[in-house]
Write a protein that holds these residues in place. Sequence first.
Motif, PDB file in Angstrom:
ATOM      1  N   SER A  40       0.845  -1.239   0.012  1.00  0.00           N
ATOM      2  CA  SER A  40       0.054  -0.126  -0.153  1.00  0.00           C
ATOM      3  C   SER A  40       0.850   1.357   0.025  1.00  0.00           C
ATOM      4  O   SER A  40       0.417   2.383  -0.652  1.00  0.00           O
ATOM      5  CB  SER A  40      -0.877   0.036   1.362  1.00  0.00           C
ATOM      6  OG  SER A  40      -1.789  -1.012   1.163  1.00  0.00           O
ATOM      7  N   THR A  41       1.838   1.375   0.813  1.00  0.00           N
ATOM      8  CA  THR A  41       2.745   2.345   0.773  1.00  0.00           C
ATOM      9  C   THR A  41       3.643   2.490  -0.539  1.00  0.00           C
ATOM     10  O   THR A  41       3.383   3.792  -0.954  1.00  0.00           O
ATOM     11  CB  THR A  41       3.888   2.052   1.934  1.00  0.00           C
ATOM     12  OG1 THR A  41       3.281   1.839   2.905  1.00  0.00           O
ATOM     13  CG2 THR A  41       4.735   3.320   2.022  1.00  0.00           C
ATOM     14  N   HIS A  42       3.941   1.661  -1.061  1.00  0.00           N
ATOM     15  CA  HIS A  42       4.540   1.629  -2.380  1.00  0.00           C
ATOM     16  C   HIS A  42       3.540   2.318  -3.370  1.00  0.00           C
ATOM     17  O   HIS A  42       4.049   3.106  -4.401  1.00  0.00           O
ATOM     18  CB  HIS A  42       5.057   0.386  -3.041  1.00  0.00           C
ATOM     19  CG  HIS A  42       6.448  -0.103  -2.283  1.00  0.00           C
ATOM     20  ND1 HIS A  42       7.371   0.997  -2.171  1.00  0.00           N
ATOM     21  CD2 HIS A  42       6.672  -1.074  -1.681  1.00  0.00           C
ATOM     22  CE1 HIS A  42       8.409   0.182  -1.526  1.00  0.00           C
ATOM     23  NE2 HIS A  42       8.019  -1.011  -1.158  1.00  0.00           N
ATOM     24  N   TRP A  64       2.289  14.502  -8.381  1.00  0.00           N
ATOM     25  CA  TRP A  64       3.345  15.333  -8.298  1.00  0.00           C
ATOM     26  C   TRP A  64       3.612  15.693  -9.733  1.00  0.00           C
ATOM     27  O   TRP A  64       3.882  17.094 -10.200  1.00  0.00           O
ATOM     28  CB  TRP A  64       4.657  15.131  -7.451  1.00  0.00           C
ATOM     29  CG  TRP A  64       5.752  16.052  -7.218  1.00  0.00           C
ATOM     30  CD1 TRP A  64       6.739  16.249  -8.092  1.00  0.00           C
ATOM     31  CD2 TRP A  64       5.403  17.438  -6.532  1.00  0.00           C
ATOM     32  NE1 TRP A  64       7.603  17.218  -7.426  1.00  0.00           N
ATOM     33  CE2 TRP A  64       6.862  17.865  -6.697  1.00  0.00           C
ATOM     34  CE3 TRP A  64       4.815  17.970  -5.812  1.00  0.00           C
ATOM     35  CZ2 TRP A  64       7.042  19.280  -6.126  1.00  0.00           C
ATOM     36  CZ3 TRP A  64       5.063  19.218  -5.242  1.00  0.00           C
ATOM     37  CH2 TRP A  64       6.026  19.781  -5.328  1.00  0.00           C
ATOM     38  N   GLU A  65       4.066  14.898 -10.536  1.00  0.00           N
ATOM     39  CA  GLU A  65       4.226  15.169 -11.849  1.00  0.00           C
ATOM     40  C   GLU A  65       3.434  15.846 -12.836  1.00  0.00           C
ATOM     41  O   GLU A  65       3.365  16.461 -13.417  1.00  0.00           O
ATOM     42  CB  GLU A  65       4.739  13.676 -12.698  1.00  0.00           C
ATOM     43  CG  GLU A  65       5.964  13.179 -12.028  1.00  0.00           C
ATOM     44  CD  GLU A  65       6.286  11.961 -12.615  1.00  0.00           C
ATOM     45  OE1 GLU A  65       5.218  11.438 -13.382  1.00  0.00           O
ATOM     46  OE2 GLU A  65       7.513  11.203 -12.637  1.00  0.00           O
ATOM     47  N   ASP A  66       2.141  15.487 -12.494  1.00  0.00           N
ATOM     48  CA  ASP A  66       0.848  16.058 -13.300  1.00  0.00           C
ATOM     49  C   ASP A  66       0.880  17.589 -12.694  1.00  0.00           C
ATOM     50  O   ASP A  66       0.591  18.540 -13.574  1.00  0.00           O
ATOM     51  CB  ASP A  66      -0.503  15.450 -12.811  1.00  0.00           C
ATOM     52  CG  ASP A  66      -0.644  14.183 -13.371  1.00  0.00           C
ATOM     53  OD1 ASP A  66       0.406  13.826 -14.533  1.00  0.00           O
ATOM     54  OD2 ASP A  66      -1.266  13.163 -13.225  1.00  0.00           O
ATOM     55  N   LEU A 103       1.419   9.321  -5.725  1.00  0.00           N
ATOM     56  CA  LEU A 103       1.891  10.649  -5.080  1.00  0.00           C
ATOM     57  C   LEU A 103       2.983  11.378  -6.087  1.00  0.00           C
ATOM     58  O   LEU A 103       2.739  12.505  -6.615  1.00  0.00           O
ATOM     59  CB  LEU A 103       2.473  10.588  -3.689  1.00  0.00           C
ATOM     60  CG  LEU A 103       3.176  11.796  -3.227  1.00  0.00           C
ATOM     61  CD1 LEU A 103       1.999  12.902  -3.209  1.00  0.00           C
ATOM     62  CD2 LEU A 103       3.717  11.810  -1.788  1.00  0.00           C
ATOM     63  N   THR A 104       3.815  10.363  -6.612  1.00  0.00           N
ATOM     64  CA  THR A 104       4.789  10.838  -7.556  1.00  0.00           C
ATOM     65  C   THR A 104       4.056  11.025  -8.987  1.00  0.00           C
ATOM     66  O   THR A 104       4.259  12.203  -9.373  1.00  0.00           O
ATOM     67  CB  THR A 104       5.797   9.598  -8.019  1.00  0.00           C
ATOM     68  OG1 THR A 104       6.341   9.164  -6.727  1.00  0.00           O
ATOM     69  CG2 THR A 104       6.755   9.998  -9.203  1.00  0.00           C
TER      70      THR A 104
END
Length: 184
Positions: free
Chosen positions: A71-73, A83-85, A79-80
């Motif tokens: 779940s964390t991965h 962030w890129e969006d 989230l990555t």
Amino acid sequence: MAPTFYHHSPVPMADPWKELEPGGRKLPWLLGILLLLLAVGLTGPLIFFAVKANREACADVLQAERASRNSTHQLQRQLTWAWEDLQAAETRALTCNQTAVGLENSLALERAGGQQLQAQLEELRGEVADLTQKLQEASAEVERLRREQWAPGASAGNSGSPGPGPWMAATLLLLLLGLPALWT
């Protein structure tokens, strides 16, 4: 046969159950040994069941840890991506803002140019009105000269004159050809 010699230690003739009475000395030792055997006997199954219970608990904890790590991965990947969006959206917004500023500047220049063109148009309209007035005056002058030259009873000396002249006709022709260019 050979003679056998057996040597036995003398056995007291006292009653062995008397020593097991509550006031006797062997009862606490015997109870202690029984308790020790009971404790050793129960320790084995206790260890077995404790290890089994801990193994199941450890397996549950490991499974929960794996699920948590997955779940964390997954959340880190999301989230990555977010962030890129966000960075791409900020870049697009910056580009749009720069384009809007450029368009506003161009619009201001066009308005200034339009006002300048409007002023030039008004000036050209004034010049066209002046040229139209001069053309009308020149046409009236040409008409007047034509009437004078071709009028009945004109003098014989005037009949040989060439008329208004080629320069006047060329001027009129240029004025007539130049009028449409002034209106555009």
